[in-house]
Each structure stands twice: as C-alpha cells, then as structure tokens.
Design an enzyme around this catalytic site. Structure first.
Site, PDB file in Angstrom:
ATOM      1  N   SER A 126       2.923 -56.751 -61.647  1.00 49.77           N
ATOM      2  CA  SER A 126       3.716 -55.567 -61.290  1.00 49.77           C
ATOM      3  C   SER A 126       4.233 -54.797 -62.502  1.00 49.77           C
ATOM      4  CB  SER A 126       4.909 -55.993 -60.426  1.00 49.77           C
ATOM      5  OG  SER A 126       5.711 -56.934 -61.112  1.00 49.77           O
TER       6      SER A 126
ATOM      7  N   ASP B 255      15.119 -52.740 -60.365  1.00 45.30           N
ATOM      8  CA  ASP B 255      15.354 -53.592 -59.184  1.00 45.30           C
ATOM      9  C   ASP B 255      15.536 -55.039 -59.634  1.00 45.30           C
ATOM     10  OD1 ASP B 255      12.840 -54.791 -59.491  1.00 45.30           O
ATOM     11  OD2 ASP B 255      11.915 -53.730 -57.805  1.00 45.30           O
TER      12      ASP B 255
ATOM     13  N   HIS C  49      12.463 -55.872 -62.019  1.00 43.43           N
ATOM     14  CA  HIS C  49      11.747 -54.955 -62.911  1.00 43.43           C
ATOM     15  C   HIS C  49      12.650 -54.004 -63.692  1.00 43.43           C
ATOM     16  CE1 HIS C  49       9.037 -55.937 -59.449  1.00 43.43           C
ATOM     17  NE2 HIS C  49       8.257 -56.279 -60.461  1.00 43.43           N
TER      18      HIS C  49
END
Ligand SMILES: *[C@@H]1O[C@H](CO)[C@@H](O)[C@H](O)[C@H]1NC(C)=O
Ligand SMILES: *[C@@H]1O[C@H](CO)[C@@H](O)[C@H](O)[C@H]1NC(C)=O
Ligand SMILES: *[C@@H]1O[C@H](CO)[C@@H](O)[C@H](O)[C@H]1NC(C)=O
Ligand SMILES: *[C@@H]1O[C@H](CO)[C@@H](O)[C@H](O)[C@H]1NC(C)=O
Length: 369
Positions: free
Chosen positions: A39, A320, A323
């Site tokens: 990610s 978040d 991340h």
C-alpha cells in the site's frame, strides 16, 4: 530562388536520418519506472480486484489533498513513486490493473495494498508479489512485441524497479517459526522476484527499508502504549539483513545496482522531532477513530462508519492508522531521489536513473558508477 547550399542539403539529410533512426526509438536518456509491493506504493490496483474495503482506499477522504478524488492511494495525496516519477521527468505511473489499453514505455505500477513477499500474507485479498512478477513478464512480452527484442531489452535495462515489501508479512506473522527464519523466507521470496526481473534485463533497483512498524497508530492502539517494541524489533531485524541480501545479489548478478533508502531512520527522526520537519502531530492519525486514530476506520467503509478527520493532513505525520500523509511521502521521495549516503546508499535514485552503463550491449562491463 537560390538553390539551398550543399551544407543545407547535408543538414536536411542528416536530420532525416536521425529522425528515421529514432522514430521507433525512445530518447537516449529515457528511463522507465516499474513499481512493486504494498500500500505504500499502490496507486489503485486494488480498485480492480475482488477484495474488501480493508484493502482499498477508493473512497473519500483518501486522495483529497492532491487528486481531489479517491484514486485508491492510501493517503491524502501522492505517494513516493508519484514524486519519483515527477523528479525523473516521467508522467504519473498508472496502475497495471486499470482497465483500457496501456502503453508501458514509461513503466507501470503493480503494487497492491496489503501484499507481502509471501503468498500467505492476506492471501486472496491482494495481488501477491509472485503475481506482480507474472504481470511484469506479460508487460515485458508486450514491450518486445511493440519495440522489438533489442529495444525492449534496452528499455528494461535502463529502467528503475522500485519495491516496498515486507511490512505486511511481519504484521501478519502468525507462524511459529523464529523471526530469523521468517525473515529468511521474506528475503528469499524478494530475492526470487529480483532475480526474475534481472533475467528479463532489469539492472537498477530501489528500496525503502521497513519503518518502525510498532509505532503505527494501529499498533499503538492495539498495545495501548507509545510504540510496540516487539513488532518494531522484527522490522529492525529485516532492515539489518536487507543490505546483506542486496550485496549478495550484487556479487552474483553482474551489473545489478541498487539504492537502499533508510526510511526507518527518516520515520524515527520525524516521530521524535515532528516540528523540525513541519509536523504538528506525529502521534495520532489525521483520519480514523479511537486512541491514536488507531482504529482503521478512515472513510467509514470498513465496518466502522464514524471517524474523525483532521483539518489539515499536512500537519500530521500519519494520514490513517497505517499510512503517512502526502507531506511525509514528499520528504521521503526527496531523500530517496537526491539524499546523501547517510540516508540512501550506495546510490540515490537520481544517480540510478541517470546511469547509462547498463544500457550498452555489453551491459556487464559498463563503467561502474
Ligand atoms: C468475490 O469474493 C466474494 C467473497 O469471497 C465471492 O463471494 C464472490 O463470488 C467473488 N466475486 C468474483 C467476481 O469473483
Ligand atoms: C496465518 O494463519 C492463517 C490461518 O491459520 C493461515 O491461513 C495463514 O497462511 C497464516 N499466515 C502466514 C503469513 O503464515
Ligand atoms: C517463499 O515463501 C514460501 C512461503 O510462502 C516459503 O515456503 C519458501 O521457502 C520461500 N522461498 C524462499 C526462496 O525463501
Ligand atoms: C494529535 O491529534 C490527536 C487527535 O486529533 C489529539 O488527540 C492529540 O492531542 C494531538 N497531539 C498533539 C501532540 O497535538
């Protein structure tokens, strides 16, 4: 009317030859960018697979700072590869799984949120590394069809291959093998992927190492403390072994060059001295809920509908629960691109992009950087 001088004729025919010669060729200094991993690098591949919202970020408020719509990137804006592409003079590198005809001459991005080096990591919900390599081989074949074998090989040997991988393996480790053995499996599978790319002509590789995983807001909320040192310890172990793995490959594979960025150190510096780097809050996530914003609810589509969102993501280190924010990614990309050997070694990415040694036919005897 005066006849053109022979000199003009010469120039015209020279120009013609040069144009003819290059009409199917790419500029001499062209270096494509191929991206693999998780990610941290995924530009939205998971939008197009059958998975759950845990592995997707294609809903608001993701993407709002830069793109103004949720692209699938796990941040408020751009990621490291987006900045690297910009610094290298390339367009933003698209997601491989994005539907529609794509040209691959600038590279393409295979990364998938949640993926690890091991197929077991989030199996069935992500595009694992082995599958990412399988897709790369399809791209290699399509480039050979489009450009011919020699030109495709040249493109692939000049290209830079960036990897962000390992974090999800350690975060989901549930096997009883020792940390050392587990790290051997992770690095073993990464090695296989790198060898596959090398076989197709890839020579230049870029890596951030792992961040202190125990300091993610998610982990802090789980353990109810500042940072989970046990989780960070395994990231440290991986980081201590990664340079050895890469140096081994460098010895075994002629012309193999890499750039290893100490992202671990960059994260630690910012977490311990946020204001020095322009952050007001390096404790909690901008978007999420619960302690430290550590409940992974940003966007309200992962089972928990309520979530908090800060006013200015650029004030926060974490966007978040897992991340960083775009501002962090920009700082990291600048260091990867042009940093000195105290943070990125043995070369920075700018040096790797500019390196032409690997592009000659006798790539392996090319001048060392
Ligand atoms: C997607 O996954 C779900 C749950 O695993 C399954 O029920 C569904 O059939 C899958 N859909 C497709 C198109 O594969
Ligand atoms: C973790 O456990 C599950 C369930 O037992 C298993 O399917 C999965 O492969 C394991 N993950 C890893 C990384 O070993
Ligand atoms: C790759 O990972 C698998 C587990 O998914 C492991 O069994 C295998 O030994 C690893 N390969 C290498 C070369 O380490
Ligand atoms: C960081 O933000 C969280 C959530 O908004 C808040 O609870 C916390 O007090 C902030 N910390 C600092 C140091 O500003």
């Amino acid at each position: 009317m005066a006849k053109p001088s022979p000199y003009i004729y010469f120039l015209i025919s020279l120009t013609t030859i040069v144009n003819l010669g290059s009409c199917h060729n790419l500029p001499e200094n062209h270096a494509a960018l191929f991206i693999f991993g998780d990610s941290l690098f995924d530009p939205g591949n998971n939008n197009y697979i059958n998975t759950t919202t845990d592995y997707q970020a294609n809903f608001i408020p993701y993407g709002d700072t830069f793109f103004k719509y949720p692209t699938g990137r796990f941040s408020d804006g751009r990621l490291i590869p987006d900045f690297i592409a910009q610094f290298a003079g390339l367009p933003i590198i698209p997601a491989y799984l994005k539907p529609g005809k794509q040209k691959f001459t600038d590279g393409v991005n295979f990364a998938s949120g949640g993926a690890g080096a091991l197929v077991e990591s989030h199996q069935g919900f992500v595009v694992d590394l082995e599958t990412q390599i399988k897709y790369f081989k399809r791209v290699e074949k399509s480039l050979r069809q489009e450009l011919g074998d020699a030109e495709a090989k040249k493109l692939l040997s000049r290209a830079v291959y960036m990897f962000s991988v390992g974090g999800n393996d350690y975060l989901t480790k549930n096997s009883s093998v020792s940390d050392q053995e587990f790290a051997s499996m992770v690095l073993g599978n990464l090695t296989v992927a790198l060898e596959e790319i090398y076989k197709k002509g890839g020579r230049k590789f870029g890596f951030p190492n792992l961040i202190p995983l125990g300091c993610l807001p998610y982990m802090k909320a789980q353990s109810g403390g500042p940072c989970n040192d046990e989780v960070t310890a395994i990231a440290k172990l991986h980081n201590s072994r990664l340079p050895k793995t890469l140096n081994k490959l460098k010895k075994e594979l002629q012309g193999f060059k890499y750039s290893l960025y100490n992202m671990y150190q960059s994260v630690n510096e910012r977490l311990s001295n946020p204001s020095k780097y322009g952050f007001k809050n390096a404790t909690a996530a901008c978007c999420g809920s619960g302690p430290y914003g550590g409940v992974y609810s940003c966007g309200g589509k992962r089972g928990v509908t309520e979530y908090d969102l800060c006013d200015n993501p650029a004030d926060f280190f974490f966007f978040d629960s897992y991340h960083p924010s775009e501002k962090v990614y920009r700082q990291f990309a600048e260091l990867m691109w042009a940093g000195t050997t105290d943070i990125v070694r043995p070369y920075n990415l700018k040096t790797l992009f500019e390196d032409k040694a690997s592009s000659t036919h006798h790539s392996d005897v090319g001048a060392e950087l």
